[in-house]
Design a protein around this motif. Sequence first.
Motif, PDB file in Angstrom:
ATOM      1  N   VAL A 151       0.877  -1.248  -0.033  1.00 19.98           N
ATOM      2  CA  VAL A 151       0.079   0.008  -0.080  1.00 19.98           C
ATOM      3  C   VAL A 151       0.887   1.042   0.212  1.00 19.98           C
ATOM      4  N   GLU A 152       0.634   1.981  -0.870  1.00 20.76           N
ATOM      5  CA  GLU A 152       1.448   3.405  -0.944  1.00 20.76           C
ATOM      6  C   GLU A 152       0.650   4.473  -0.393  1.00 20.76           C
ATOM      7  N   GLY A 153      -0.701   4.480   0.052  1.00 21.02           N
ATOM      8  CA  GLY A 153      -1.391   5.461   0.526  1.00 21.02           C
ATOM      9  C   GLY A 153      -1.096   5.703   2.133  1.00 21.02           C
ATOM     10  N   ARG A 154      -1.194   6.919   2.459  1.00 22.18           N
ATOM     11  CA  ARG A 154      -0.909   7.322   3.983  1.00 22.18           C
ATOM     12  C   ARG A 154      -2.027   7.147   4.663  1.00 22.18           C
ATOM     13  N   SER A 155      -2.005   6.557   5.922  1.00 20.59           N
ATOM     14  CA  SER A 155      -2.988   6.766   6.997  1.00 20.59           C
ATOM     15  C   SER A 155      -3.387   8.268   7.157  1.00 20.59           C
ATOM     16  N   LEU A 156      -4.484   8.433   7.120  1.00 14.09           N
ATOM     17  CA  LEU A 156      -4.974   9.907   7.797  1.00 14.09           C
ATOM     18  C   LEU A 156      -5.278  10.112   9.052  1.00 14.09           C
ATOM     19  N   VAL A 157      -5.151   8.982   9.887  1.00 11.91           N
ATOM     20  CA  VAL A 157      -5.380   8.894  11.309  1.00 11.91           C
ATOM     21  C   VAL A 157      -4.434  10.269  12.040  1.00 11.91           C
ATOM     22  N   PRO A 158      -3.147  10.053  11.653  1.00 11.84           N
ATOM     23  CA  PRO A 158      -2.462  11.369  12.282  1.00 11.84           C
ATOM     24  C   PRO A 158      -2.881  12.712  12.029  1.00 11.84           C
ATOM     25  N   LEU A 159      -3.818  12.947  10.997  1.00 12.53           N
ATOM     26  CA  LEU A 159      -4.552  14.294  10.700  1.00 12.53           C
ATOM     27  C   LEU A 159      -5.714  14.214  11.613  1.00 12.53           C
ATOM     28  N   LEU A 160      -6.257  13.019  11.818  1.00 13.54           N
ATOM     29  CA  LEU A 160      -7.365  13.094  12.776  1.00 13.54           C
ATOM     30  C   LEU A 160      -7.024  13.542  14.191  1.00 13.54           C
ATOM     31  N   GLU A 161      -5.649  13.125  14.475  1.00 20.76           N
ATOM     32  CA  GLU A 161      -5.515  13.248  15.932  1.00 20.76           C
ATOM     33  C   GLU A 161      -4.792  14.707  15.920  1.00 20.76           C
ATOM     34  N   GLY A 162      -4.764  15.486  14.792  1.00 24.23           N
ATOM     35  CA  GLY A 162      -4.174  16.814  14.888  1.00 24.23           C
ATOM     36  C   GLY A 162      -2.942  17.162  14.503  1.00 24.23           C
ATOM     37  N   SER A 163      -2.421  16.019  13.899  1.00 25.17           N
ATOM     38  CA  SER A 163      -1.006  16.333  13.243  1.00 25.17           C
ATOM     39  C   SER A 163      -1.032  16.965  12.104  1.00 25.17           C
ATOM     40  N   GLU A 164      -0.929  18.126  12.035  1.00 28.55           N
ATOM     41  CA  GLU A 164      -0.883  18.874  10.768  1.00 28.55           C
ATOM     42  C   GLU A 164       0.320  18.576   9.375  1.00 28.55           C
ATOM     43  N   ASP A 165       1.356  18.331  10.341  1.00 32.68           N
ATOM     44  CA  ASP A 165       2.487  17.861   9.550  1.00 32.68           C
ATOM     45  C   ASP A 165       2.303  16.604   8.758  1.00 32.68           C
ATOM     46  N   ALA A 166       1.260  15.829   9.345  1.00 31.83           N
ATOM     47  CA  ALA A 166       1.193  14.496   8.498  1.00 31.83           C
ATOM     48  C   ALA A 166       0.353  14.767   7.121  1.00 31.83           C
ATOM     49  N   ALA A 167      -0.079  15.856   6.862  1.00 29.58           N
ATOM     50  CA  ALA A 167      -0.487  16.244   5.448  1.00 29.58           C
ATOM     51  C   ALA A 167       0.195  15.693   4.575  1.00 29.58           C
ATOM     52  N   ARG A 168      -0.293  15.472   3.380  1.00 31.09           N
ATOM     53  CA  ARG A 168       0.685  15.425   2.057  1.00 31.09           C
ATOM     54  C   ARG A 168       0.985  16.917   1.612  1.00 31.09           C
ATOM     55  N   LYS A 169       1.941  16.961   1.227  1.00 30.94           N
ATOM     56  CA  LYS A 169       2.747  18.313   0.894  1.00 30.94           C
ATOM     57  C   LYS A 169       2.125  18.626  -0.601  1.00 30.94           C
ATOM     58  N   SER A 170       1.978  17.712  -1.368  1.00 28.89           N
ATOM     59  CA  SER A 170       1.379  17.703  -2.579  1.00 28.89           C
ATOM     60  C   SER A 170       0.499  16.437  -3.347  1.00 28.89           C
ATOM     61  N   ILE A 171      -0.314  16.716  -4.047  1.00 28.44           N
ATOM     62  CA  ILE A 171      -0.867  15.549  -4.466  1.00 28.44           C
ATOM     63  C   ILE A 171      -1.015  15.629  -6.237  1.00 28.44           C
ATOM     64  N   PHE A 172      -1.002  14.666  -6.987  1.00 25.55           N
ATOM     65  CA  PHE A 172      -0.610  14.559  -8.333  1.00 25.55           C
ATOM     66  C   PHE A 172      -1.960  13.787  -9.204  1.00 25.55           C
ATOM     67  N   GLY A 173      -2.128  14.285 -10.367  1.00 24.33           N
ATOM     68  CA  GLY A 173      -3.152  13.555 -11.212  1.00 24.33           C
ATOM     69  C   GLY A 173      -2.586  13.404 -12.444  1.00 24.33           C
ATOM     70  N   ALA A 174      -3.175  12.564 -13.170  1.00 27.40           N
ATOM     71  CA  ALA A 174      -2.890  12.398 -14.542  1.00 27.40           C
ATOM     72  C   ALA A 174      -4.459  11.841 -15.449  1.00 27.40           C
ATOM     73  N   TYR A 175      -4.370  12.119 -16.702  1.00 30.57           N
ATOM     74  CA  TYR A 175      -5.369  11.662 -17.738  1.00 30.57           C
ATOM     75  C   TYR A 175      -4.472  11.421 -19.041  1.00 30.57           C
ATOM     76  N   LYS A 176      -4.713  10.094 -19.251  1.00 33.38           N
ATOM     77  CA  LYS A 176      -4.354   9.307 -20.340  1.00 33.38           C
ATOM     78  C   LYS A 176      -2.923   9.914 -20.724  1.00 33.38           C
ATOM     79  N   ASN A 177      -2.552  10.139 -21.879  1.00 31.89           N
ATOM     80  CA  ASN A 177      -1.186  10.729 -22.315  1.00 31.89           C
ATOM     81  C   ASN A 177      -1.031  12.342 -22.513  1.00 31.89           C
ATOM     82  N   VAL A 178      -2.194  12.840 -22.333  1.00 31.23           N
ATOM     83  CA  VAL A 178      -2.397  14.439 -22.486  1.00 31.23           C
ATOM     84  C   VAL A 178      -2.665  15.336 -21.458  1.00 31.23           C
ATOM     85  N   GLN A 179      -2.674  14.965 -20.317  1.00 31.68           N
ATOM     86  CA  GLN A 179      -2.695  15.796 -19.028  1.00 31.68           C
ATOM     87  C   GLN A 179      -2.065  15.242 -17.799  1.00 31.68           C
ATOM     88  N   ARG A 180      -1.300  16.250 -17.080  1.00 29.19           N
ATOM     89  CA  ARG A 180      -0.687  15.844 -15.826  1.00 29.19           C
ATOM     90  C   ARG A 180      -1.110  17.027 -14.927  1.00 29.19           C
TER      91      ARG A 180
END
Length: 465
Positions: free
Chosen positions: A361-390
């Motif tokens: 699993v590559e996902g990160r548990s959101l439990v630290p965020l639920l417990e108030g640790s703002e530092d646990a949030a992802r710094k960035s998120i990413f997306g892709a669509y076919k070979n035409v958008q990133r």
Amino acid sequence: MREEKAGKRKPNIVFLIADDHRFDGIGAYGNEVVRTPVLDDLAAKGVRFSSMYTMGGQTAALCVPSRASLLTGTNIFKATVSEKEVMLGQTENQQLWELNPTLPTLPEVYRRDGYKTFGIGKWHNGKASYARSFAGGANVFFGGMGDHIGLPVHDYDPSGIFHADDAKPSDKFSTELFADSAVDFIQQHTDEEPFFLYVAFTAPHDPRTPPQAYLDQYPLEGIPLPGNYMTEHPFDNGELSVRDECLASFPRKPDEIRQHLAEYYSMITHMDEQIGRIVQALQDSNQDEHTIIVYTADHGIALGQHGLLGKQNLYEHSLHIPLIMRGPGLQVGAEVRGLGCQMDIYPTLCELTQTPTNPQVEGRSLVPLLEGSEDAARKSIFGAYKNVQRMVSDGRWKLIRYFRCGEVGSNLTQLFNLQTDPWELSNVAEDPAGEDHLKRLEEELLAWQVAVKDPIKLVSERSQG
């Protein structure tokens, strides 16, 4: 939070997932037009995640990669196909509809942990993965979309084969049919073992044909156009003629878009009411207090924003999804604002229930965020669509890179300041004031593409330097 669960019976999980329900299509998320009293109540009594995102995908049927990412806790390139297939860029290969067989699914890990797993509704990720995920099921739909009455559904097949000829057309509206099955399961569950109930609605996906009583609640004169309504998209994004985009006339007409929105909101209100029946069944069976309810969606949809109608793009309206959780061990009336990704739901539930997860699993548990640790949030998120958008976003600054592929698409870049421009209307990619953010995000995007073995690479003067 985690310590409180020690020594107690593990909670049930009711996992509700909608099709095409974008983040702002719920009253609790600030929509003043749509009526969603049940979901609003779940948010008021639980946790509302305000910055959850899906990752896009390599096929126009975006429910396939997004659900695959959610179900495996991995990125879209890994969740459905092998590395070899990804590198070949087989963007419409049917294998993209199958989950990677080496990755245990979320319900599968619960099944291994002693939960009774039961699957209802849409499953667009292959029959083999469904069979290994669920010990039981009802009214299973293997496909992407269909008429809400007459939808071909299967009874549970213990052999896991699910012959196509065995599917029977439903005589009820799909949302009601799936809710009926969920209520029946809850009422009949008397075992000591906890359960994982997965209910996947086909609403509010088109064809948006809500019962008339719900459509009557949304007269067109009461439907405002979105703040980024356009008659047409300002450039070729590589996917302007896909089926979804052809469901309304070109150029877009205001009343036609209002009609689409009225039907969309009607479908959501109807679904909200059916979810209320599921919640009531939990209360009537005295299982509500030890059940975690999860509500989310596979992705969003445009419906007139940016001149688009579908979800085959990387704007906020198509990537930003709702996530509500309510139940034991969760705060009441809380909002979590830190960035999260759809694949983070998998490890989050596993941690909340102390269920062994899959090491891949590559996902990160959101439990630290639920417990108030703002530092646990992802710094960035990413997306892709076919070979035409990133895409890459740090929550404030967002970069979308477009690529020309054959006869479609454009080679250009968009940079948005989401804090001052949440509708993504002002592209500041050429503004010298945004140059540092542009360079930083381009470098982050390229690093992500390399890490996930993206079949295309970001090409720019900056990344080459």
